[in-house]
Design an enzyme around this catalytic site. Structure first.
Site, PDB file in Angstrom:
ATOM      1  N   THR A   1       0.856  -1.185   0.000  1.00 59.87           N
ATOM      2  CA  THR A   1       0.000   0.000   0.000  1.00 59.87           C
ATOM      3  C   THR A   1       0.899   1.245   0.000  1.00 59.87           C
ATOM      4  O   THR A   1       2.053   1.180   0.411  1.00 59.87           O
ATOM      5  CB  THR A   1      -0.969  -0.011   1.196  1.00 59.87           C
ATOM      6  OG1 THR A   1      -0.214  -0.135   2.392  1.00 59.87           O
ATOM      7  CG2 THR A   1      -1.952  -1.174   1.089  1.00 59.87           C
TER       8      THR A   1
ATOM      9  N   THR B   1       1.447   4.410   1.591  1.00 61.10           N
ATOM     10  CA  THR B   1       2.195   4.948   2.735  1.00 61.10           C
ATOM     11  C   THR B   1       3.107   3.888   3.332  1.00 61.10           C
ATOM     12  O   THR B   1       4.251   4.169   3.705  1.00 61.10           O
ATOM     13  CB  THR B   1       1.235   5.504   3.807  1.00 61.10           C
ATOM     14  OG1 THR B   1       0.444   6.536   3.208  1.00 61.10           O
ATOM     15  CG2 THR B   1       1.982   6.063   4.999  1.00 61.10           C
ATOM     16  N   CYS B   2       2.622   2.671   3.400  1.00 62.73           N
ATOM     17  CA  CYS B   2       3.398   1.576   3.994  1.00 62.73           C
ATOM     18  C   CYS B   2       4.676   1.320   3.192  1.00 62.73           C
ATOM     19  O   CYS B   2       5.751   1.117   3.769  1.00 62.73           O
ATOM     20  CB  CYS B   2       2.558   0.305   4.050  1.00 62.73           C
ATOM     21  SG  CYS B   2       0.984   0.512   4.933  1.00 62.73           S
ATOM     22  N   SER B   3       4.565   1.332   1.871  1.00 59.83           N
ATOM     23  CA  SER B   3       5.716   1.045   1.006  1.00 59.83           C
ATOM     24  C   SER B   3       6.635   2.237   0.793  1.00 59.83           C
ATOM     25  O   SER B   3       7.842   2.068   0.633  1.00 59.83           O
ATOM     26  CB  SER B   3       5.233   0.557  -0.362  1.00 59.83           C
ATOM     27  OG  SER B   3       4.631  -0.712  -0.248  1.00 59.83           O
TER      28      SER B   3
ATOM     29  N   VAL C   1       7.935   1.305   5.976  1.00 65.62           N
ATOM     30  CA  VAL C   1       9.017   0.320   5.937  1.00 65.62           C
ATOM     31  C   VAL C   1      10.364   0.984   5.620  1.00 65.62           C
ATOM     32  O   VAL C   1      11.354   0.713   6.325  1.00 65.62           O
ATOM     33  CB  VAL C   1       8.694  -0.830   4.949  1.00 65.62           C
ATOM     34  CG1 VAL C   1       9.894  -1.757   4.787  1.00 65.62           C
ATOM     35  CG2 VAL C   1       7.483  -1.622   5.435  1.00 65.62           C
TER      36      VAL C   1
END
Length: 168
Positions: free
Chosen positions: A52, A54-56, A60
């Site tokens: 997704t 923001t996550c990527s 992370v």
């Protein structure tokens, strides 16, 4: 909801391994949370989904960038949890180049998310019930700090915030 001083839930997550060794076969392997956290300081962060935006793009990568500083602050391991299956988490680990830095742990059925009370209902967006975005510092299986994001935000669960808490 889980709070500071509480123990992590006694659940089993899954971790995809591409290399056989040390009792781990290739493919998904069980990770018993309490056993894996025993005697360690863990920087744990959770997010709604692998791959997704923001996550990527932010979550992370921030932990990869702060890896050495977190280790220097006494963190033994960094865990990333998401309500995805172990195969997706393994593919995302390859994509994000987390090997040797972040354990990408699958909470496939959302058992950890439910047990902590940190679920996020994204059914209206076609994603079902997922994990909320948060970070926590865990010492010997107990929550030492907890940073839960407001819906749609990325302000307190980042690596820099958790690093500051680990340095205290």
């Amino acid at each position: 909801m889980i709070k500071i001083g509480d123990s992590l839930p006694d659940v089993t997550l899954q971790e995809y391994s591409e290399v056989e060794g040390n009792g781990c076969s290739i493919g998904p392997n069980p990770v018993k949370v309490l056993e894996a956290a025993k005697g360690k300081t863990i920087a744990l962060f959770a997010l709604p989904g692998a791959f997704t935006p923001t996550c990527s793009a932010k979550h992370v990568p921030g932990y990869i960038e702060k890896f050495a500083e977190l280790k220097g602050a006494g963190v033994d391991e960094i865990w990333c949890l998401s309500v995805n299956d172990a195969f997706v988490m393994g593919a995302w680990a390859r994509d994000q180049k987390t090997s040797g830095k972040i354990r990408m742990l699958a909470d496939g059925s959302g058992e950890f998310a439910r047990a902590t009370g940190l679920t996020l209902d994204l059914a209206a967006r076609g994603m079902g019930v997922r994990s909320n975005r948060y970070s926590m510092l865990v010492r010997d299986g107990k929550v030492a700090s907890l940073n839960v994001e407001a819906p749609g935000k990325f302000e307190v669960s980042d690596a820099a915030t958790l690093l500051g808490q680990a340095q205290r």
